[in-house]
Design a protein around this motif. Structure first.
Motif, PDB file in Angstrom:
ATOM      1  N   ASP A 128       0.862  -1.192   0.000  1.00 55.03           N
ATOM      2  CA  ASP A 128       0.000   0.000   0.000  1.00 55.03           C
ATOM      3  C   ASP A 128       0.896   1.239   0.000  1.00 55.03           C
ATOM      4  O   ASP A 128       1.169   1.837   1.053  1.00 55.03           O
ATOM      5  CB  ASP A 128      -0.925  -0.018   1.222  1.00 55.03           C
ATOM      6  CG  ASP A 128      -2.024   1.041   1.133  1.00 55.03           C
ATOM      7  OD1 ASP A 128      -1.880   1.983   0.330  1.00 55.03           O
ATOM      8  OD2 ASP A 128      -3.007   0.924   1.878  1.00 55.03           O
ATOM      9  N   ARG A 129       1.350   1.608  -1.182  1.00 53.27           N
ATOM     10  CA  ARG A 129       2.335   2.676  -1.287  1.00 53.27           C
ATOM     11  C   ARG A 129       1.793   4.035  -0.844  1.00 53.27           C
ATOM     12  O   ARG A 129       2.502   4.821  -0.217  1.00 53.27           O
ATOM     13  CB  ARG A 129       2.840   2.764  -2.737  1.00 53.27           C
ATOM     14  CG  ARG A 129       3.680   1.572  -3.150  1.00 53.27           C
ATOM     15  CD  ARG A 129       3.920   1.572  -4.632  1.00 53.27           C
ATOM     16  NE  ARG A 129       4.830   0.513  -5.046  1.00 53.27           N
ATOM     17  CZ  ARG A 129       4.963   0.096  -6.288  1.00 53.27           C
ATOM     18  NH1 ARG A 129       4.200   0.633  -7.240  1.00 53.27           N
ATOM     19  NH2 ARG A 129       5.817  -0.860  -6.599  1.00 53.27           N
ATOM     20  N   GLU A 130       0.541   4.314  -1.189  1.00 58.22           N
ATOM     21  CA  GLU A 130      -0.025   5.618  -0.811  1.00 58.22           C
ATOM     22  C   GLU A 130      -0.125   5.752   0.699  1.00 58.22           C
ATOM     23  O   GLU A 130       0.182   6.801   1.272  1.00 58.22           O
ATOM     24  CB  GLU A 130      -1.395   5.824  -1.465  1.00 58.22           C
ATOM     25  CG  GLU A 130      -1.321   6.079  -2.962  1.00 58.22           C
ATOM     26  CD  GLU A 130      -0.420   7.255  -3.314  1.00 58.22           C
ATOM     27  OE1 GLU A 130      -0.542   8.329  -2.675  1.00 58.22           O
ATOM     28  OE2 GLU A 130       0.429   7.101  -4.218  1.00 58.22           O
ATOM     29  N   LEU A 133       3.374   6.273   2.049  1.00 55.92           N
ATOM     30  CA  LEU A 133       3.842   7.642   1.804  1.00 55.92           C
ATOM     31  C   LEU A 133       3.199   8.618   2.785  1.00 55.92           C
ATOM     32  O   LEU A 133       3.870   9.511   3.326  1.00 55.92           O
ATOM     33  CB  LEU A 133       3.518   8.035   0.357  1.00 55.92           C
ATOM     34  CG  LEU A 133       4.216   9.274  -0.194  1.00 55.92           C
ATOM     35  CD1 LEU A 133       5.725   9.120  -0.117  1.00 55.92           C
ATOM     36  CD2 LEU A 133       3.769   9.520  -1.632  1.00 55.92           C
ATOM     37  N   ALA A 134       1.911   8.432   3.045  1.00 48.20           N
ATOM     38  CA  ALA A 134       1.214   9.302   4.003  1.00 48.20           C
ATOM     39  C   ALA A 134       1.803   9.141   5.399  1.00 48.20           C
ATOM     40  O   ALA A 134       1.977  10.125   6.138  1.00 48.20           O
ATOM     41  CB  ALA A 134      -0.276   8.983   4.003  1.00 48.20           C
ATOM     42  N   VAL A 160       6.945   4.763  -7.702  1.00 52.39           N
ATOM     43  CA  VAL A 160       5.792   5.254  -8.471  1.00 52.39           C
ATOM     44  C   VAL A 160       6.210   6.297  -9.512  1.00 52.39           C
ATOM     45  O   VAL A 160       5.390   7.068 -10.006  1.00 52.39           O
ATOM     46  CB  VAL A 160       4.689   5.805  -7.537  1.00 52.39           C
ATOM     47  CG1 VAL A 160       4.132   4.689  -6.673  1.00 52.39           C
ATOM     48  CG2 VAL A 160       5.191   6.965  -6.685  1.00 52.39           C
ATOM     49  N   ARG A 162       7.802   9.055  -9.363  1.00 52.38           N
ATOM     50  CA  ARG A 162       7.768  10.492  -9.043  1.00 52.38           C
ATOM     51  C   ARG A 162       9.195  10.899  -8.701  1.00 52.38           C
ATOM     52  O   ARG A 162       9.560  11.134  -7.553  1.00 52.38           O
ATOM     53  CB  ARG A 162       6.777  10.749  -7.905  1.00 52.38           C
ATOM     54  CG  ARG A 162       5.338  10.536  -8.349  1.00 52.38           C
ATOM     55  CD  ARG A 162       4.379  10.296  -7.209  1.00 52.38           C
ATOM     56  NE  ARG A 162       4.222  11.436  -6.302  1.00 52.38           N
ATOM     57  CZ  ARG A 162       3.380  11.453  -5.261  1.00 52.38           C
ATOM     58  NH1 ARG A 162       2.599  10.397  -5.020  1.00 52.38           N
ATOM     59  NH2 ARG A 162       3.305  12.516  -4.487  1.00 52.38           N
TER      60      ARG A 162
END
Length: 224
Positions: A128-130, A133-134, A160, A162
């Motif tokens: 769960d990359r998002e 990151l959060a 991802v 970025r």
């Protein structure tokens, strides 16, 4: 009675002092005696788990988890027990269980930057990359000197594509290497966050955090 008396408190605090000198085997012996005398004394039992975790003899991780399971059976919301259990599960590769423990910690104490960081580590390994990151972003907001969270964010951002944001996070990580206030989250005693430390107790049985001397090469992981 499960209420510790002055001799129990002195015994526990001797164990904390041994942890401060990284004498984990000695601390295990002392905390084990304290728990044997007062089986319902949860802080002493958590201290025993922390000493076992850092002693690192064969089977110590499972022994530590058994102590923590007893604490959590009587006090499921115990933040320090959940935190230490989370560290152990993460170290053992039991990522979903570790994430559950760290979620309980951040719900109870949302300003613990280390808990946010370790939750991010779990979420990244769960894919769960998002969410990872959060969690890393929250960790750096709470503690701008926690270098590991910048490195974690850079890893996710690179995955991802970025790239510019990843480079910015990596630059922050590297820029802080010379800052004496900056620190890394590592699997070493004194470097896993305040909730990973053995607690001394004052005379009215209120627990007080005691920080050990810096250093100690336990649970070492390579730092890139």
């Amino acid at each position: 009675s499960s209420v510790p008396d002055d001799r129990d408190i002195a015994l526990n605090n001797r164990g904390v002092a041994l942890m401060g000198y990284f004498d984990y085997a000695g601390a295990v012996t002392v905390f084990d005696e304290a728990v044997s005398k007062r089986p319902d004394w949860l802080d002493a039992r958590i201290n025993l788990a922390i000493a076992l975790k850092n002693r690192q003899q064969r089977g110590d991780e499972q022994l530590a988890l058994q102590e923590l399971a007893q604490v959590l059976a009587s006090d499921p919301g115990n933040v320090r027990a959940n935190y230490v259990a989370g560290l152990l599960r993460l170290y053992l590769g039991e990522i979903e269980a570790a994430a559950d423990h760290f979620r309980r910690v951040v719900e109870a104490d949302p300003v613990d930057a280390y808990a946010q960081y370790y939750l991010g580590q779990c979420q990244l390994r769960l894919g769960d990359r998002e969410a990872a990151l959060a969690a890393y972003a929250t960790a750096t907001e709470l503690d701008p000197y926690l270098r590991s969270a910048y490195y974690g964010a850079a890893q996710v951002l690179r995955q991802v594509q970025r790239e510019q944001e990843a480079s910015d996070q990596l630059a922050l990580f590297e820029r802080m290497s010379a800052n004496p206030r900056a620190r890394l989250a590592e699997f070493k005693y004194t470097r896993m966050g305040p909730k990973s430390l053995a607690l001394a107790v004052d005379d009215d049985t209120g627990a007080t955090e005691v920080t050990a001397l810096p250093g100690g090469a336990l649970f070492a992981e390579p730092v890139e």
